[in-house]
Design a protein around this motif. Structure first.
Motif, PDB file in Angstrom:
ATOM      1  N   LEU A 264     -19.740 -68.696  67.639  1.00 57.16           N
ATOM      2  CA  LEU A 264     -19.380 -70.016  68.150  1.00 57.16           C
ATOM      3  C   LEU A 264     -19.356 -71.046  67.030  1.00 57.16           C
ATOM      4  CD1 LEU A 264     -21.450 -70.127  71.472  1.00 57.16           C
ATOM      5  CD2 LEU A 264     -18.958 -70.094  71.280  1.00 57.16           C
ATOM      6  N   MET A 265     -20.362 -71.005  66.162  1.00 54.30           N
ATOM      7  CA  MET A 265     -20.425 -71.975  65.071  1.00 54.30           C
ATOM      8  C   MET A 265     -19.292 -71.771  64.064  1.00 54.30           C
ATOM      9  SD  MET A 265     -22.706 -74.021  65.812  1.00 54.30           S
ATOM     10  CE  MET A 265     -24.256 -74.313  66.655  1.00 54.30           C
ATOM     11  N   ALA A 266     -18.966 -70.510  63.785  1.00 52.22           N
ATOM     12  CA  ALA A 266     -17.874 -70.233  62.847  1.00 52.22           C
ATOM     13  C   ALA A 266     -16.533 -70.692  63.416  1.00 52.22           C
ATOM     14  CB  ALA A 266     -17.827 -68.739  62.523  1.00 52.22           C
ATOM     15  N   PHE A 267     -16.272 -70.368  64.676  1.00 47.19           N
ATOM     16  CA  PHE A 267     -15.001 -70.776  65.287  1.00 47.19           C
ATOM     17  C   PHE A 267     -14.892 -72.296  65.394  1.00 47.19           C
ATOM     18  CE2 PHE A 267     -14.653 -66.406  67.278  1.00 47.19           C
ATOM     19  CZ  PHE A 267     -13.478 -66.076  66.619  1.00 47.19           C
ATOM     20  N   GLN A 268     -16.032 -72.981  65.633  1.00 41.83           N
ATOM     21  CA  GLN A 268     -15.980 -74.438  65.709  1.00 41.83           C
ATOM     22  C   GLN A 268     -15.438 -75.038  64.416  1.00 41.83           C
ATOM     23  OE1 GLN A 268     -19.504 -77.042  65.242  1.00 41.83           O
ATOM     24  NE2 GLN A 268     -19.168 -77.651  67.373  1.00 41.83           N
ATOM     25  N   GLN A 269     -15.881 -74.538  63.281  1.00 44.30           N
ATOM     26  CA  GLN A 269     -15.437 -75.084  62.000  1.00 44.30           C
ATOM     27  C   GLN A 269     -14.064 -74.576  61.594  1.00 44.30           C
ATOM     28  OE1 GLN A 269     -16.828 -77.563  60.531  1.00 44.30           O
ATOM     29  NE2 GLN A 269     -18.503 -77.575  62.021  1.00 44.30           N
ATOM     30  N   LEU A 270     -13.735 -73.329  61.946  1.00 42.63           N
ATOM     31  CA  LEU A 270     -12.428 -72.777  61.593  1.00 42.63           C
ATOM     32  C   LEU A 270     -11.293 -73.425  62.372  1.00 42.63           C
ATOM     33  CD1 LEU A 270     -13.340 -68.987  61.248  1.00 42.63           C
ATOM     34  CD2 LEU A 270     -12.682 -70.562  59.408  1.00 42.63           C
ATOM     35  N   SER A 271     -11.644 -74.206  63.402  1.00 41.86           N
ATOM     36  CA  SER A 271     -10.610 -74.970  64.106  1.00 41.86           C
ATOM     37  C   SER A 271      -9.991 -76.033  63.213  1.00 41.86           C
ATOM     38  CB  SER A 271     -11.205 -75.639  65.354  1.00 41.86           C
ATOM     39  OG  SER A 271     -12.092 -76.690  64.987  1.00 41.86           O
ATOM     40  N   GLY A 272     -10.694 -76.399  62.105  1.00 41.37           N
ATOM     41  CA  GLY A 272     -10.171 -77.374  61.160  1.00 41.37           C
ATOM     42  C   GLY A 272     -10.555 -78.804  61.450  1.00 41.37           C
ATOM     43  N   VAL A 273     -11.478 -79.019  62.391  1.00 39.66           N
ATOM     44  CA  VAL A 273     -11.788 -80.390  62.795  1.00 39.66           C
ATOM     45  C   VAL A 273     -12.380 -81.207  61.651  1.00 39.66           C
ATOM     46  CG1 VAL A 273     -14.083 -79.752  63.682  1.00 39.66           C
ATOM     47  CG2 VAL A 273     -12.915 -81.804  64.558  1.00 39.66           C
ATOM     48  N   ASN A 274     -13.256 -80.623  60.857  1.00 35.99           N
ATOM     49  CA  ASN A 274     -13.872 -81.401  59.773  1.00 35.99           C
ATOM     50  C   ASN A 274     -12.888 -81.726  58.662  1.00 35.99           C
ATOM     51  OD1 ASN A 274     -16.398 -81.985  60.718  1.00 35.99           O
ATOM     52  ND2 ASN A 274     -17.383 -80.197  59.827  1.00 35.99           N
ATOM     53  N   ALA A 275     -11.899 -80.861  58.485  1.00 36.55           N
ATOM     54  CA  ALA A 275     -10.877 -81.156  57.475  1.00 36.55           C
ATOM     55  C   ALA A 275     -10.141 -82.440  57.827  1.00 36.55           C
ATOM     56  CB  ALA A 275      -9.887 -79.995  57.382  1.00 36.55           C
ATOM     57  N   ILE A 276     -10.010 -82.720  59.112  1.00 32.58           N
ATOM     58  CA  ILE A 276      -9.355 -83.946  59.558  1.00 32.58           C
ATOM     59  C   ILE A 276     -10.326 -85.124  59.551  1.00 32.58           C
ATOM     60  CG2 ILE A 276      -8.280 -85.065  61.561  1.00 32.58           C
ATOM     61  CD1 ILE A 276      -7.045 -82.355  62.268  1.00 32.58           C
ATOM     62  N   MET A 277     -11.535 -84.917  60.077  1.00 35.58           N
ATOM     63  CA  MET A 277     -12.448 -86.037  60.290  1.00 35.58           C
ATOM     64  C   MET A 277     -13.053 -86.582  59.002  1.00 35.58           C
ATOM     65  SD  MET A 277     -12.020 -86.558  63.377  1.00 35.58           S
ATOM     66  CE  MET A 277     -13.128 -87.960  63.360  1.00 35.58           C
ATOM     67  N   PRO A 394     -20.793 -75.380  71.662  1.00 32.61           N
ATOM     68  CA  PRO A 394     -21.536 -74.475  70.772  1.00 32.61           C
ATOM     69  C   PRO A 394     -22.966 -74.937  70.508  1.00 32.61           C
ATOM     70  CG  PRO A 394     -19.294 -74.735  69.968  1.00 32.61           C
ATOM     71  CD  PRO A 394     -19.456 -75.710  71.101  1.00 32.61           C
ATOM     72  N   TRP A 395     -23.180 -76.246  70.337  1.00 33.52           N
ATOM     73  CA  TRP A 395     -24.538 -76.748  70.116  1.00 33.52           C
ATOM     74  C   TRP A 395     -25.394 -76.587  71.370  1.00 33.52           C
ATOM     75  CZ3 TRP A 395     -25.640 -77.543  65.228  1.00 33.52           C
ATOM     76  CH2 TRP A 395     -24.616 -77.908  64.350  1.00 33.52           C
ATOM     77  N   LEU A 396     -24.786 -76.807  72.542  1.00 36.00           N
ATOM     78  CA  LEU A 396     -25.517 -76.646  73.790  1.00 36.00           C
ATOM     79  C   LEU A 396     -25.905 -75.192  74.015  1.00 36.00           C
ATOM     80  CD1 LEU A 396     -26.522 -77.597  76.562  1.00 36.00           C
ATOM     81  CD2 LEU A 396     -24.159 -77.404  77.398  1.00 36.00           C
ATOM     82  N   LEU A 397     -24.947 -74.275  73.849  1.00 33.75           N
ATOM     83  CA  LEU A 397     -25.233 -72.858  74.052  1.00 33.75           C
ATOM     84  C   LEU A 397     -26.255 -72.349  73.044  1.00 33.75           C
ATOM     85  CD1 LEU A 397     -21.690 -71.426  74.886  1.00 33.75           C
ATOM     86  CD2 LEU A 397     -23.679 -71.489  76.393  1.00 33.75           C
ATOM     87  N   MET A 398     -26.184 -72.835  71.806  1.00 32.10           N
ATOM     88  CA  MET A 398     -27.157 -72.426  70.796  1.00 32.10           C
ATOM     89  C   MET A 398     -28.582 -72.721  71.259  1.00 32.10           C
ATOM     90  SD  MET A 398     -27.802 -73.963  66.975  1.00 32.10           S
ATOM     91  CE  MET A 398     -28.612 -75.407  67.693  1.00 32.10           C
ATOM     92  N   SER A 399     -28.772 -73.832  71.943  1.00 34.62           N
ATOM     93  CA  SER A 399     -30.109 -74.221  72.385  1.00 34.62           C
ATOM     94  C   SER A 399     -30.542 -73.499  73.653  1.00 34.62           C
ATOM     95  CB  SER A 399     -30.165 -75.731  72.624  1.00 34.62           C
ATOM     96  OG  SER A 399     -29.359 -76.104  73.732  1.00 34.62           O
TER      97      SER A 399
END
Length: 478
Positions: A264-277, A394-399
């Protein structure tokens, strides 16, 4: 006694069957903990307005070249990766509450160092410290909130972690519109200071207190948070809490949620969101927007609104449905983004161009100018889709998914994965755009979004309405 048996001796912390807890202090405690994510959201968003401000108004010793600006934006993720490891160690030894209190120190210190910076190295050092605090807060806050919340509101309160992150980013963008970089850093000290003051009055989580054999304190915390302890099931007390051992990875109750959490954490970042933000202002400046700060604030508002929507419907719609819907929206928006670049930047001379949203050759009245709105719309749609699912869940499920006896180590690994992937994407996305061309880079992120949807449908469990003990029992086949 095995760790699983030890965990079964803890009270099943669920509401009495006859009624829903009336206590409202659980919302106050969740808000206090969520000020940590607000602080790290501000730290993430800080680089976007600060980089242009440093280039315009800073003295020569603090002027950022392209390479230094890239590191200024990305180094916070390296600090956060280290903070994830530190947080995984702290959360099981110092407790959830004390870990949150301790993370305020590098937050305030880091922003203070930036405020007093005399050279670029002090700027980078301050960013590294705030990143360390981000890593600890991003791990501990979801754990604290999930362990104090009853099932009926755990999705709502857990989603508030990401809501506070995007609110912090929006606060940084909005404040950067009127404040220069030093005063913006001073403002960054306010949320962690407020969290320090408020968390001092909040209890430790009942589950952690029980692992420390502090039964009376755990029941007092329950009464404070939920309003009553009546109806709790009280299995035999006295089991010894055991820590993580590598042999536990052979157990389905450990390796299954660990694989899911890391993925979940890997897919969250591979979506490219941080590259934009991370480079929102720079993106809009290259897009020839008259006021890039206003455009970035607009993006932040979209994030906040749709994350709030996700929080409100999380406990009704469920985690899996929102994840799948979010992934589908991101697939279409990133595909459209890539299509825009294919239509407008297909010439060989533009293969290394990384400016976004507006083609190099566009002139007033050019047909390509109309296509620029395709890119603007795609970006807004992507951010909305991400905020509904792949941002908060992903953060919710992690917890939620890890058993108590491995929670510190397992969440530490997940947070380390998230921040390390964030660093790679943030630092190397421009290089990927040069190699694959912009349209190829965004089609690649669309492909990762397709994989994320398939992973959600086939592997992610639904945790809506379940107690944390029931979630663990499902992984263990009980």
């Amino acid at each position: 006694m095995s760790p699983e048996d030890a965990e079964e001796t803890l009270p099943l912390l669920r509401p009495p069957a006859a009624s829903v807890p009336r206590g409202r202090r659980v919302f106050l405690a969740a808000f206090a903990a969520a000020l940590g994510p607000l602080s790290f959201g501000f730290a993430l968003g800080y680089s976007s307005p600060a980089i242009p401000s440093l280039r315009r108004t800073a003295p020569p010793a603090l002027r950022l070249g392209d390479s230094a600006a890239s590191w200024f934006g990305a180094i916070v993720t390296l600090g956060a990766a280290a903070g994830g490891v530190l947080g995984g160690w702290l959360v099981d030894r110092a407790g959830r509450k004390l870990s949150l209190l301790l993370c305020t120190v590098p937050f305030v210190t880091g922003f203070a160092v930036i405020t007093a910076a005399q050279d670029v190295w002090m700027l980078l050092g301050g960013r590294l410290l705030t990143g360390l605090a981000c890593g600890v807060a991003s791990l501990v806050a979801p754990v604290y909130i999930s362990e104090i919340a009853y099932p009926a509101v755990r999705g709502l309160l857990g989603s508030c972690v990401q809501l506070m992150v995007v609110t912090g980013i929006l606060l940084a963008y909005a404040a950067g519109w009127v404040l220069e970089w030093r005063w913006l850093a001073v403002l960054g000290c306010v949320p962690p200071t407020f969290m320090l003051l408020l968390m001092c009055w909040m209890p430790e989580t009942p589950r952690f207190l029980l692992t420390q054999h502090q039964h009376q304190e755990a029941m007092a915390a329950l009464r404070f948070l939920w309003g009553s302890e009546e109806g709790w099931e009280e299995p035999p007390v006295g089991a010894e809490h055991q820590g993580f051992r590598l042999a536990m990875l052979r157990r389905p109750g450990v390796y299954k949620p660990l694989v899911i959490g890391i993925s979940l954490m890997a897919f969250q970042q591979l979506s490219g969101v941080n590259a934009i933000m991370f480079y929102a202002n720079t993106i809009f400046e290259e897009a020839k927007f008259k006021d890039s700060s206003l455009a970035s604030v607009t993006v932040g508002i979209i994030q906040v609104l749709f994350t709030a929507v996700a929080a409100l419907i999380m406990d009704r719609a469920g985690r899996r449905l929102l994840l799948a819907l979010s992934g589908v929206i991101m697939v279409f928006s990133m595909s459209a983004f890539g299509t825009y670049f294919k239509l407008t930047q297909s010439g060989p001379s533009n293969s290394s161009h990384v400016g976004l949203l507006v083609p190099i050759s566009a002139e007033p009245g050019d047909v390509h100018v109309g296509l620029a709105w395709l890119a603007v719309g795609s970006m807004c749609l992507f951010i909305a889709g991400f905020a509904v699912g792949w941002g908060p869940i992903p953060w919710l499920l992690m917890s939620e998914i890890f058993p108590l006896h491995v929670k510190g180590v397992a969440t530490g690994v997940c947070v380390l994965t998230n921040w390390f992937m964030a660093f790679l994407v943030t630092k190397e996305f421009s290089s990927v755009m040069e190699i694959l061309r912009p349209y190829g880079a965004f089609w690649l992120t669309a492909a990762f979004c397709v994989l994320s949807v398939l992973f959600t449908v086939t592997s992610v469990p639904e945790t809506k309405g379940r107690t944390l003990e029931q979630i663990t029992a499902r992984f263990e086949g009980r």
